[in-house]
Design an enzyme around this catalytic site. Sequence first.
Site, PDB file in Angstrom:
ATOM      1  N   CYS A   1      -1.346  -1.711  -2.152  1.00  0.00           N
ATOM      2  CA  CYS A   1      -1.729  -0.301  -1.524  1.00  0.00           C
ATOM      3  C   CYS A   1      -1.553   0.849  -2.566  1.00  0.00           C
ATOM      4  O   CYS A   1      -2.260   1.676  -2.278  1.00  0.00           O
ATOM      5  CB  CYS A   1      -0.907   0.038  -0.296  1.00  0.00           C
ATOM      6  SG  CYS A   1      -0.812  -1.271   1.044  1.00  0.00           S
TER       7      CYS A   1
ATOM      8  N   HIS B   1      -2.318   7.330   0.860  1.00  0.00           N
ATOM      9  CA  HIS B   1      -2.749   6.298   1.478  1.00  0.00           C
ATOM     10  C   HIS B   1      -2.444   5.999   2.950  1.00  0.00           C
ATOM     11  O   HIS B   1      -1.547   6.470   3.332  1.00  0.00           O
ATOM     12  CB  HIS B   1      -1.729   5.057   0.551  1.00  0.00           C
ATOM     13  CG  HIS B   1      -1.679   3.716   1.292  1.00  0.00           C
ATOM     14  ND1 HIS B   1      -2.929   3.118   1.571  1.00  0.00           N
ATOM     15  CD2 HIS B   1      -0.462   3.063   1.774  1.00  0.00           C
ATOM     16  CE1 HIS B   1      -2.588   1.900   2.342  1.00  0.00           C
ATOM     17  NE2 HIS B   1      -1.309   1.751   2.498  1.00  0.00           N
TER      18      HIS B   1
ATOM     19  N   ASN C   1      -4.658   0.242   8.176  1.00  0.00           N
ATOM     20  CA  ASN C   1      -4.438  -0.043   6.746  1.00  0.00           C
ATOM     21  C   ASN C   1      -5.149  -0.895   5.982  1.00  0.00           C
ATOM     22  O   ASN C   1      -5.261  -2.048   6.078  1.00  0.00           O
ATOM     23  CB  ASN C   1      -2.720  -0.536   6.644  1.00  0.00           C
ATOM     24  CG  ASN C   1      -2.595  -0.595   5.156  1.00  0.00           C
ATOM     25  OD1 ASN C   1      -3.066  -0.260   4.273  1.00  0.00           O
ATOM     26  ND2 ASN C   1      -1.086  -0.709   5.174  1.00  0.00           N
TER      27      ASN C   1
END
Length: 326
Positions: free
Chosen positions: A116, A253, A283
């Site tokens: 990520c 993020h 996500n």
Amino acid sequence: MAVIRSVIRGCGAYLPQRVVSNSELAKTLDTSDDWIRERTGIRQRHIAAQGELTSDLGAAAAKQAMVRAGISPSAIDLVVCATSTPDRTFPATATAIQAKLGLKPGGAAFDVQAVCSGFVYGMTIADSMLKGGDFKQALVIGAETFSRILDWEDRATSVLFGDGAGAVVLEAQMQKGTSADRGVLLTRLHADGRYGDDLHVDGGPSSTQTVGHLRMNGREVFRHAVTNISDVIQETLVDTGLTVDEIDWFVPHQANRRILEGTAKKIGIPIDKIVMTVDKHANTSAASIPLALNAALEDGRIKEGNLVLMEAMGGGFTWGSVLARW
Ligand SMILES: CC(C)(COP(=O)(O)OP(=O)(O)OC[C@H]1O[C@@H](n2cnc3c(N)ncnc32)[C@H](O)[C@@H]1OP(=O)(O)O)[C@@H](O)C(=O)NCCC(=O)NCCS
């Protein structure tokens, strides 16, 4: 003293057509729209079509970024693709995108694997390479098909992720060498491999010869995410002498709304300065920062001259930040 800066010339994004709502997931999993929304802020995710590859998502986002930058594909001499879900173990997805878009043959192209935090790592590497003087125009892409590595029977992880891509075009430009310059001003990267097992995929070419599925210790990841993201924001502020008030937009993020709220509270960031898109696409790992950037550019929040702080934390653990003036 004049210096080379990586100026962000354009941004693009792509989300697969198929939207899967929380309620649709609840038809096959023991979960609910309420639970997912309360714990994560996620309302829906996009899932790539059969045969639609990470490179297809990345190429679509990159194409839009180049059009908006007004830069021809043949001028792109560096392609950095951040992904943990490559089309194939090798060659790099970046090379597939280079070929699909007809980018400069003979330019450099490679993937970055920092889960990520991939986009932040990719930006940092591309920035260094542009500053080095050997490259002029770079594409930094975050592209993922996480739907392909999820265990769809595990409600604790499958509801959290989605597919998507985002990209920016960076151009090496001479600037004055002051904090008023446009482009990337500061980057910070970190990793702590002792936490590898807390967020990992239980497969791989060398270990199992399978692709594997995502496994996560959700509580530990949550705790470290708030701490590490807060720390790297503080570090960026201390190292630049900036205050929270001087940052126009925080583009983190997009993992979980509660992580972002926890970070905002810890540092004293007004919540309306944080760009949040996790509700719309869940996500998407390395793709999530450029997806959020793109949303804030399209709706006019981020304007030329704005100071934008991007930050991420992911498997590894890895974490980092990129401060840029638009
Ligand atoms: C995953 C996460 C949302 C779980 O929230 P939590 O409050 O920690 O929940 P817990 O894991 O303690 O589970 C609480 C209960 O909900 C249940 N649960 C888990 N997933 C569920 C789901 N999708 N629907 C309904 N119930 C669920 C658990 O089984 C548990 O039930 P139990 O109490 O009967 O055992 C949270 O830990 C989190 O956001 N972690 C970070 C994840 C992340 O962002 N990772 C990527 C970082 S890059």
